[in-house]
Design an enzyme around this catalytic site. Structure first.
Site, PDB file in Angstrom:
ATOM      1  N   ASP A   1      13.179 -36.941 -38.381  1.00 52.71           N
ATOM      2  CA  ASP A   1      13.605 -37.039 -39.780  1.00 52.71           C
ATOM      3  C   ASP A   1      13.395 -35.659 -40.376  1.00 52.71           C
ATOM      4  OD1 ASP A   1      14.013 -37.527 -42.458  1.00 52.71           O
ATOM      5  OD2 ASP A   1      12.306 -38.882 -42.707  1.00 52.71           O
TER       6      ASP A   1
ATOM      7  N   HIS B   1       8.421 -38.193 -50.317  1.00 54.14           N
ATOM      8  CA  HIS B   1       9.541 -39.080 -50.590  1.00 54.14           C
ATOM      9  C   HIS B   1       9.090 -40.534 -50.709  1.00 54.14           C
ATOM     10  CE1 HIS B   1      11.504 -35.428 -49.339  1.00 54.14           C
ATOM     11  NE2 HIS B   1      12.634 -35.886 -49.835  1.00 54.14           N
TER      12      HIS B   1
ATOM     13  N   GLY C   1       7.479 -39.021 -34.195  1.00 56.12           N
ATOM     14  CA  GLY C   1       7.344 -40.449 -34.472  1.00 56.12           C
ATOM     15  C   GLY C   1       6.024 -41.017 -34.008  1.00 56.12           C
TER      16      GLY C   1
END
Length: 345
Positions: free
Chosen positions: A173, A44, A306
């Protein structure tokens, strides 16, 4: 191939300027795309620029569209994105959610009629880095089967949540599929199999072949029936709160990935009911215990979501960013003002 971050960003910016974006828009989008790839989210990041160019050319993205306030009520606001650039629309809404949270302790912004926000975690990270808990999600066109079906009928509807830990943000995410289509593309372009089965081939067999899953359009819901259940719930909630399109509405319009989608951005003050020092101490204590869990492979210690991203980011900024050769060729062509031909990833 490995490309220095500054070169990556500068080339992307030229591509965006050639597509008609303003200086500010091009700078913002180039930074977000390059940063996503630097964080290891190539799917992305740079990989999405050729498709963005295609959508601008088809009129599915309106580079002049800006969020317009439709209604507001207490700690919540509703905007129409006018099919503007997904990144800049989403950044605006994340900022508005934090402004509302500054006043009310919590802020919710619902955005309708927008376009693909690219890496969803971008906005959760931004909110957490600003000191708030961030929650956001998006609905998409149908690209995944509901559990028990062999045809796509629900989106993989990415969901993000971020915790503002000062010693390193904790950020989830995730799509509601085991692997998002962008991730399948990353593995296919690299000529690699998936680490775990990610969907079914055309014969209905579970497979780790990314190309076979792309061909069948039968990606595997995360947690089987649980993933598809969450996907439809997130779709309905986003469309209802924003008064926007649901996934099947996007299917009917048939304007590519996420065109006209609905998005939700929530920012929460984590210190509404407790002292900052106490809460940060708790976060560090909890993360430390989780990270100390015995690893299956000593070479791969357990990490909360993360933490590895932060490590990859530091490495990419110092040593360069990994970019697929064919993607880099397409982005460079756009930067040179050329029109792409052939398969757009």
């Amino acid at each position: 191939m490995i490309v220095p971050f500054d070169k990556l960003k500068a080339t992307a910016k030229k591509a965006f300027l050639n597509l008609g974006l303003s200086e500010e828009q091009a700078e913002t989008c180039a930074h977000i795309h390059a940063s996503s790839s630097a964080d290891g989210v190539e799917s992305h990041g740079m990989n999405r620029i050729p498709r963005f160019a295609e959508y601008v050319g088809k009129g599915w993205v309106n580079v002049n569209g800006r969020p317009e306030l439709i209604r507001a009520k207490g700690a919540a606001e509703n905007y129409d994105g006018h099919l503007g650039i997904g990144i800049t629309n989403a950044l605006f809404c994340a900022e508005r959610a934090m402004k509302l949270a500054e006043v009310h302790g919590i802020g919710l912004v619902a955005l309708k009629n927008t376009t693909h926000w690219m890496r969803g975690g971008t906005y959760a990270w931004k909110i957490a880095e600003s000191g708030y808990i961030g929650i956001s999600w998006i609905n998409t066109e149908s690209c995944m089967p509901m559990w028990g079906s062999d045809e796509k009928s629900v989106g993989n509807n990415p969901f993000c949540i971020a915790i503002p830990r000062e010693d390193g943000q904790i950020v989830v995410d995730m799509a509601m599929s085991q692997y998002a289509y962008g991730k399948l593309g990353v593995y296919r372009l690299a000529g690699k199999k998936l680490p775990y089965p990610g969907g079914f081939d055309k014969d209905g067999k579970l497979t780790d072949d990314p190309g076979a899953i792309e061909d069948s359009m039968r990606i595997l819901p995360t947690g089987y029936w649980k993933g598809s259940s969450l996907a439809i719930a997130l779709d309905l909630a986003a469309a209802a709160i924003s008064n926007g399109l649901c996934g099947s509405d996007m299917d009917a319009n048939n304007n590519g990935s996420c065109t006209g989608c609905s998005q939700i951005f929530i920012a929460i003050d984590p210190y509404m009911f407790g002292e900052k020092s106490d809460i940060q101490s708790m976060l560090n204590r909890r993360v430390a215990i989780a990270d100390s869990a015995h690893p299956i492979d000593p070479k791969h210690p357990v990490k909360c979501p993360g933490e590895s991203t932060i490590s990859r980011r530091k490495k990419s900024l110092s040593e360069g960013v990994n970019v697929d050769d064919s993607i880099w060729e397409q982005v460079c062509a756009l930067a040179d003002g050329k029109t792409l031909s052939g398969r757009i990833e």
